[in-house]
Structure formats: structure tokens, C-alpha cells
Design a protein around this motif. Structure first.
Motif, short mmCIF file in Angstrom:
data_model
loop_
_atom_site.label_atom_id
_atom_site.label_comp_id
_atom_site.label_asym_id
_atom_site.label_seq_id
_atom_site.Cartn_x
_atom_site.Cartn_y
_atom_site.Cartn_z
N ASP A 1 11.15 4.57 5.40
CA ASP A 1 11.10 4.72 3.95
C ASP A 1 10.38 3.57 3.27
O ASP A 1 10.33 3.50 2.04
N GLY B 1 4.16 4.39 3.12
CA GLY B 1 3.60 5.68 2.69
C GLY B 1 2.19 5.83 3.19
O GLY B 1 1.36 4.93 2.99
N TRP C 1 -1.20 8.62 3.40
CA TRP C 1 -1.77 9.87 2.90
C TRP C 1 -3.22 9.98 3.37
O TRP C 1 -3.97 9.01 3.32
N ARG D 1 5.45 6.52 -5.35
CA ARG D 1 6.11 5.77 -4.26
C ARG D 1 6.64 4.43 -4.75
O ARG D 1 7.74 4.00 -4.38
N ARG E 1 -2.71 3.85 2.71
CA ARG E 1 -1.40 3.46 3.23
C ARG E 1 -0.84 2.33 2.35
O ARG E 1 -1.55 1.37 2.03
#
Length: 686
Positions: free
Chosen positions: A562, A565, A567, A586, A622
Motif C-alpha cells: 500500500d 503506486g 501505472w 494516491r 511509479r
């Protein structure tokens, strides 16, 4: 001729019958001047002469009578009438007398006094033993103990060495005269009565125990010797001596031991006082004379030089260890996905180091190394190389490239050392260093490692299995070998234990010690890393190949899912708004404050814009919430962006300039698929 020999020759002549009784004796020898002839003739040799080893001497003489084999130049010890306290040495030669028909008549004995020669020879033996056995180690206490072991019982029945306490710490010794408040440590003690080096035997009383530190009371012969740096010899230690009252503890020990004569001499080097030697005689009857004083002065000179060398080594060793501690990191860097602990063997050589270097993208650089050699110079080179490693690691270079650049620095330092004057000891010491460098990425679970020398890497998996990774061996840093360095990459599962060393680990890696690895694998789960470090230390202690070694124990943990992130972005101009929105959401989940979040959105906008305009697909964004808030944009182009200052009329060119102003750090990292532009900001609260 016989009458002349027996009445005028200085050689002692004796004629013995078959019962070993004296038939005729030379009356001209010094030993017979005060002895009536009637007290000798008709008596056995052992009855009229004070032989110290009478049974042994008589057995030898009787052996000549029985076998006919002469005894030539044999040394015997004896006392004289009227002088029982002094020991004399005589050289005797014994021959059997026979008739022409072979009948045994008796023995002819020639005696020459060689006391002075034997005492001189004994002093030479003591000096030779002192030079050979005293000062073999660079340890002050060991040197002092070696000295008393040589002197007892050859010169003294009791020997005591006291050293200025500051000398043991490597400090400069005080100048003479020694101030009375300067403490001395009782460094060594030995007694012929059986006290040995511990001084606990009841027959070997001491004024103070070994290790005791105190100033000497005065005035006494001891304090006087430390004042004017001249030895003191006391022929008779009777109870009426006034100075004994100044040091009651020493006086009680002297009386309890039965010491009757004393000689004490200072340990000095260049008018500085290192300590004091005190010798006592209890069993040996004769007092110390001028020859003994001369002998002790020569012994003291050699011992003082040995102690001063040990002191200098202690001082340099202490300085080197202090410099090393100051140059090493205070504690390994903490990381959610990594915990480390170092192990240096030995811990104070001066030239070994370790480091854990935070890198971009939540990665960590792991470094261990050691400069060949010891002492302050090795520590200085270690500090230089560690600084260079830190600087190179900041440029995100691969481990093999980092070693190549580091080797350039080491070669430069070696060339500088070679230009030193030939009289400089460093001129003859080649500069070389071992080094191992690894980069661990907790997001991809990969480790890339390269080494100079013969590094080793042991991996203990969470399931208990172990493996020894083959780290490419390279030439030592600073050597003339131009062999290129190589790196190897492998996967490290979560929960693994890594042992990275700059040298081979024979106690763990050798095929015959596979059980050591197995035990380590079984024990490492759930145990503190410091305890495992001790286990490794104990295993290495029994190795048949000890040597300076730097190790780094690394335990990997899963990186919190967690807190990252990732993408994949399409290669379109509109993707910039999408990237800003993804990052904004985020950061809100992470509770990042609005000002920091606004800066991060702007950074992401500029990085994605550059990737779309100047890079090539695929594009990846990221964001990592770690020790710093990291933003990374990956694309397939190897071209490097350049920070430049745009002019007032330019419509573009300010993107990286804005990024550099908003971020604490930024840089470029190359991969086989392209490059990564990254930035780091202050970590979010909590």
C-alpha cells in the motif's frame, strides 16, 4: 717437575687414590692459601670441598675411575671456607692413573677457577635471551612478563616490573624526574618460590597485586631511581633501613619473602620514564655487584625500547581505531524492506568498512571492503574510498561501473603513494583494497553484485535452503591488473538472509562446513539479526584461514504494497492530466499535506510531459512512499534530459528546472529497457 707443579703452579692439582681420598694437593693455588694441608690430605673430595652438587660430581669422578675415560673441562660449583655466601665456579679435568701393567693407581685431578669467566658467560646468556625473548609482541604487559621470565631465576629470585599507567594507553611518557603523583601499574611479577606470573603462591608474597595502580611513596631507592634515572643497589635489606618505613607494604613483602639484597633500575627512553625494574635475591646468597648493575642496565635499555615500541603501536592502533569508528556509519540505514548489521573481523584494524546507502526507487546499496594493511594509513585510505563510493552511488551507476570508477581513484592514490620519498615507509607498501558492492531492489526482488578481490555472498532462504552465489572475482582495487569488473544479478525471495563479505568465508562456504550453513538457515527465522551476527562470528572464529574480513548481514522483508503506486500510461498528450489525477488520489490516501501534494503533481506533470515529448513508449509512472516521497517516470528512450536555464523569450525548457527547485534530489537511472527519471521529496508525515 712434579714437586714444582704441586708447590708453585696456580692450577689446582690433586692426586686421589682408588677410594677417592686426597693423597697430594697443590698448596700454591688461591683456594688452598687459607686451608691447612692436613685438613685435605687423607679425606675424600666431597668431605673437604663445599661442592654444591656433591653427589653428581662424585659419580662423575667415580665413573672415570671405573671406565678410564677422562673427564675434561667439566664445570662444578662450590663454596669456600670462610666465604659460604659466594658461589665459585671451577673447571675440573680428571684422568685415571695406571701402572705399565694396567693396574689402577688412582686419579689425577686438575682444577682451574673460572668464576669470572662463567659469570660473564651467564650474563651474556641473559642478554642474549633478553634480545631473543623480550619484545616479541607489541604488547606492553606481555613484554614485561617476558622480561621477568628471563630474569628469574637466572639473575634474581623475585622480579617486579612497574610501568607508568599512561604508557599502557599509548600516551606519551613523562619526562624525568618522574613526579611523585604519577601512578605506576604493577605489570609483571615472578618468583622462584613458585608464585609464577600470578603471584598467588604463599611463598611469593607481593606488596600489591598485579594490575594495581598507585604512586610510589618516597623517598626510597625506587623513587630515587625514577628521579635521577640511575640504578640503585642495596647490598643488605635489614630492618634498620630508614627508607623501608616510607613504604610499609613493600617492606612487609620484602621481610615475608626473605629478600636480603635488592637492585632497581628505571626503564627510560630519551629522558622519559616508562617504568621500573626491581630484582630481589632470597635463595642466592651473594649480593648484587657492579657487574649485575651493568647487566640490568643493558636489559633495561632493551626492555624500554620494546615497551616504547609497544606504546607507539598502541597509540597508533588507538588512533586508527578511533578514526575508523568516526568514518564508519553510526548505524546502518533503516528501511521497511531491509534490516542490516555489520561484522568487522577484527573490529579495529583501521582499514575495514561497511556502508548501507539509500538509493532512488526504494533501493539500497550494500558495501563492504577492506584496505590491505593496518593502522592509521589504512584507516585514512578507507575513509577516502568510502567517500568516493558514496559519491558514485548517488549517480545511480551499476555495481560493475562503480567498481571501475572506484578503481580509478584507488590507482590514483597508489600512484601518489609511489611518489613518496624512499625513506617513507608507505613508499614500500603497495596500496590495495578488497571491495564488494550490491544493490538490492525490494520492489523487483533483485540483487545485483560485483566485487574486487574474492568476495562471497551466501543466501539463506526463508524455507531453510541455502546457496552460495557466484560473485565474479575481480582484481584488487589499486592493482595494475586491467581486467574489467563484472556484475551478476539474481532474485532474492522475501524473508531471505544475505551474508555479503569482501573475502571468502571458509567457515561457512567450504564444502566440509555445510552443516554450519544448515544450522544458520534453521536458526535465522524469527531471531534478532544481532544474534545471528554472533553466530557467524563464532563460526568464523574456528576457521583455519583467519584474516581481516568485513561482512554485512542483510535480512529482506516484503515492501508494503500500500506504499507504492504503479501505472502504465499511454503515449498521448492527454495522459498528463490522467497522471496528475492518479497521483493526487494516491497522495490523498496517504494523507500527504496539500502543499507537498501540489508540488508532487507539478513534478509528475513535467516528467510525464518530457517522456511523451522526448521519450518513447512504453511509459510507466511509479510513486513510492518510503524514506522519501519518490516519483519515477520510465520510458523506452536512452536519451538523457538536460537541465538548462531558459531565456525570457523561450516558451519551453523550464520543466527540469522547475523539478529541480521543487524536489530535494533528482536524477536519471538507466535500465536495459530505457531510462527512469526520478525525484525525491520530503517524506509525508507518519
Amino acid at each position: 717437575m712434579l714437586d714444582a707443579l704441586f708447590s708453585q703452579s696456580l692450577v689446582g692439582l690433586h692426586l686421589l687414590d682408588t677410594d677417592l681420598r686426597v693423597v697430594r694437593v697443590n698448596t700454591a693455588t688461591p683456594a688452598m692459601r687459607d686451608v691447612p694441608v692436613e685438613d685435605v690430605v687423607g679425606h675424600r673430595v666431597d668431605e673437604v670441598y663445599g661442592l654444591l652438587d656433591a653427589d653428581e660430581v662424585m659419580a662423575l669422578v667415580r665413573g672415570v675411575l671405573d671406565s678410564g675415560v677422562p673427564l675434561v673441562a667439566h664445570i662444578v660449583r662450590a663454596h669456600r671456607r670462610g666465604d659460604p655466601g659466594h658461589q665459585y665456579f671451577h673447571e675440573i679435568s680428571v684422568f685415571r692413573l695406571e701402572t705399565p701393567s694396567g693396574d689402577v693407581l688412582g686419579l689425577a685431578v686438575a682444577v682451574v677457577e673460572v668464576t669470572e669467566r662463567e659469570e660473564s658467560r651467564a650474563r651474556e646468556v641473559v642478554l642474549e635471551m633478553t634480545r631473543e625473548h623480550v619484545g616479541r609482541t607489541l604488547d606492553v604487559l606481555e613484554t614485561c612478563q617476558e622480561l621477568v621470565d628471563v630474569l628469574v631465576p637466572r639473575v634474581a629470585d623475585i622480579a617486579v616490573v612497574e610501568v607508568v599507567d599512561a604508557v599502557l594507553r599509548g600516551d606519551h611518557p613523562p619526562l624525568a624526574p618522574l613526579p611523585r603523583d604519577v601512578p605506576l601499574r604493577r605489570a609483571a611479577f615472578r618468583s622462584a618460590a613458585g608464585g609464577g606470573s600470578t603471584g598467588t603462591d604463599a611463598d611469593a608474597p607481593q606488596a600489591h597485586p598485579l594490575g594495581d595502580v598507585r604512586a610510589l611513596p618516597g623517598p626510597t631507592p625506587y623513587t630515587q631511581a625514577l628521579s635521577d634515572l640511575r640504578p640503585r643497589a642495596v647490598a643488605s635489606l635489614d630492618e634498620d633501613l630508614p627508607w623501608l618505613a616510607a613504604d610499609p607494604a613493600r617492606a612487609r613483602a620484602i621481610r615475608a619473602a626473605g629478600a636480603h639484597t635488592l637492585i632497581t633500575a628505571p626503564l627510560t627512553v630519551r629522558d622519559t620514564v616508562l617504568g621500573l625494574i626491581s630484582l630481589y635475591r632470597t635463595r642466592q646468597g651473594e649480593p648484587y655487584d657492579e657487574d649485575d648493575v651493568s647487566l640490568l642496565l643493558q636489559v633495561a635499555d632493551h626492555t624500554a625500547l620494546s615497551i616504547d615500541n609497544a606504546r607507539r603501536y598502541t597509540r597508533e592502533h588507538t588512533i586508527a581505531a578511533t578514526v575508523q569508528r568516526q568514518l564508519l556509519p553510526r548505524r546502518p540505514s533503516s528501511h521497511p524492506a531491509l534490516e542490516t548489521t555489520p561484522l568487522l573481523l577484527p573490529p579495529d584494524s583501521g582499514g575495514q568498512w561497511y556502508d548501507t546507502i539509500p538509493l532512488s526507487g526504494a533501493r539500497t546499496g550494500l558495501a563492504v571492503g577492506g584496505v590491505v594493511g593496518r593502522g592509521l594509513h589504512a584507516a585514512a585510505v578507507m575513509g577516502q574510498l568510502r567517500t568516493v563510493v558514496r559519491s558514485l552511488a548517488a549517480f545511480d551507476v551499476e555495481p560493475d561501473e562503480l567498481l571501475a570508477r572506484l578503481n580509478d581513484t584507488a590507482t590514483f592514490l597508489a600512484a601518489e603513494r609511489a611518489t613518496l620519498p624512499t625513506a617513507d615507509p608507505l613508499h614500500r607498501q603497495a596500496l590495495a583494497a578488497r571491495f564488494a558492492y550490491a544493490v538490492y531492489d525490494p520492489l523487483t526482488l533483485t540483487c545485483t553484485v560485483a566485487g574486487a578481490g574474492s568476495p562471497s555472498l551466501v543466501v539463506v532462504h526463508a524455507d531453510g535452503s541455502t546457496e552460495v552465489r557466484n560473485v565474479p572475482a575481480g582484481s584488487l582495487l589499486g592493482s595494475e591488473d586491467k581486467t574489467p569488473f563484472a556484475a551478476t544479478a539474481f532474485t532474492v525471495p522475501e524473508g531471505s538472509l544475505l551474508i555479503l563479505s569482501d573475502t571468502p568465508l571458509p567457515a561457512l562456504v567450504a564444502s566440509g562446513d555445510a552443516d554450519a550453513l544448515r544450522r544458520l538457515a534453521e536458526q535465522h527465522r524469527g531471531r534478532p539479526l544481532e544474534d545471528l551476527r554472533d553466530d557467524v562470528l563464532y563460526a568464523l572464529a574456528g576457521s583455519a584461514e583467519p584474516g581481516p574480513t568485513a561482512l554485512l548481514l542483510v535480512r529482506t522483508h516484503p515492501f508494503p504494497a500500500d506504499r507504492v503506486g504503479v501505472w502504465q500510461l499511454p503515449d498521448t498528450p492527454t495522459v498528463v492530466a490522467t497522471a496528475r489525477r492518479l497521483v493526487r488520489d494516491r497522495l490523498a490516501d496517504w494523507g500527504v499535506e496539500r502543499e507537498t501534494a501540489h508540488d508532487t503533481e507539478l513534478i509528475v506533470s513535467e516528467l510525464v510531459t518530457n517522456a511523451v515529448r522526448y521519450g518513447s513508449p512504453p511509459l510507466e509512472l511509479r510513486v513510492i512512499n518510503d524514506r522519501a516521497l519518490t516519483c519515477e517516470v520510465r520510458d523506452g528512450s536512452a536519451s538523457t534530459p538536460r537541465l538548462r536555464h531558459a531565456s525570457v523569450a523561450d516558451e519551453g525548457g523550464r520543466g527540469l528546472f522547475i523539478v529541480a527547485q521543487l524536489a530535494q534530489a533528482w536524477g536519471t537511472r538507466y535500465t536495459p529497457e530505457g531510462k527512469i527519471i526520478w525525484t525525491e521529496q520530503n517524506p509525508p508525515p507518519g
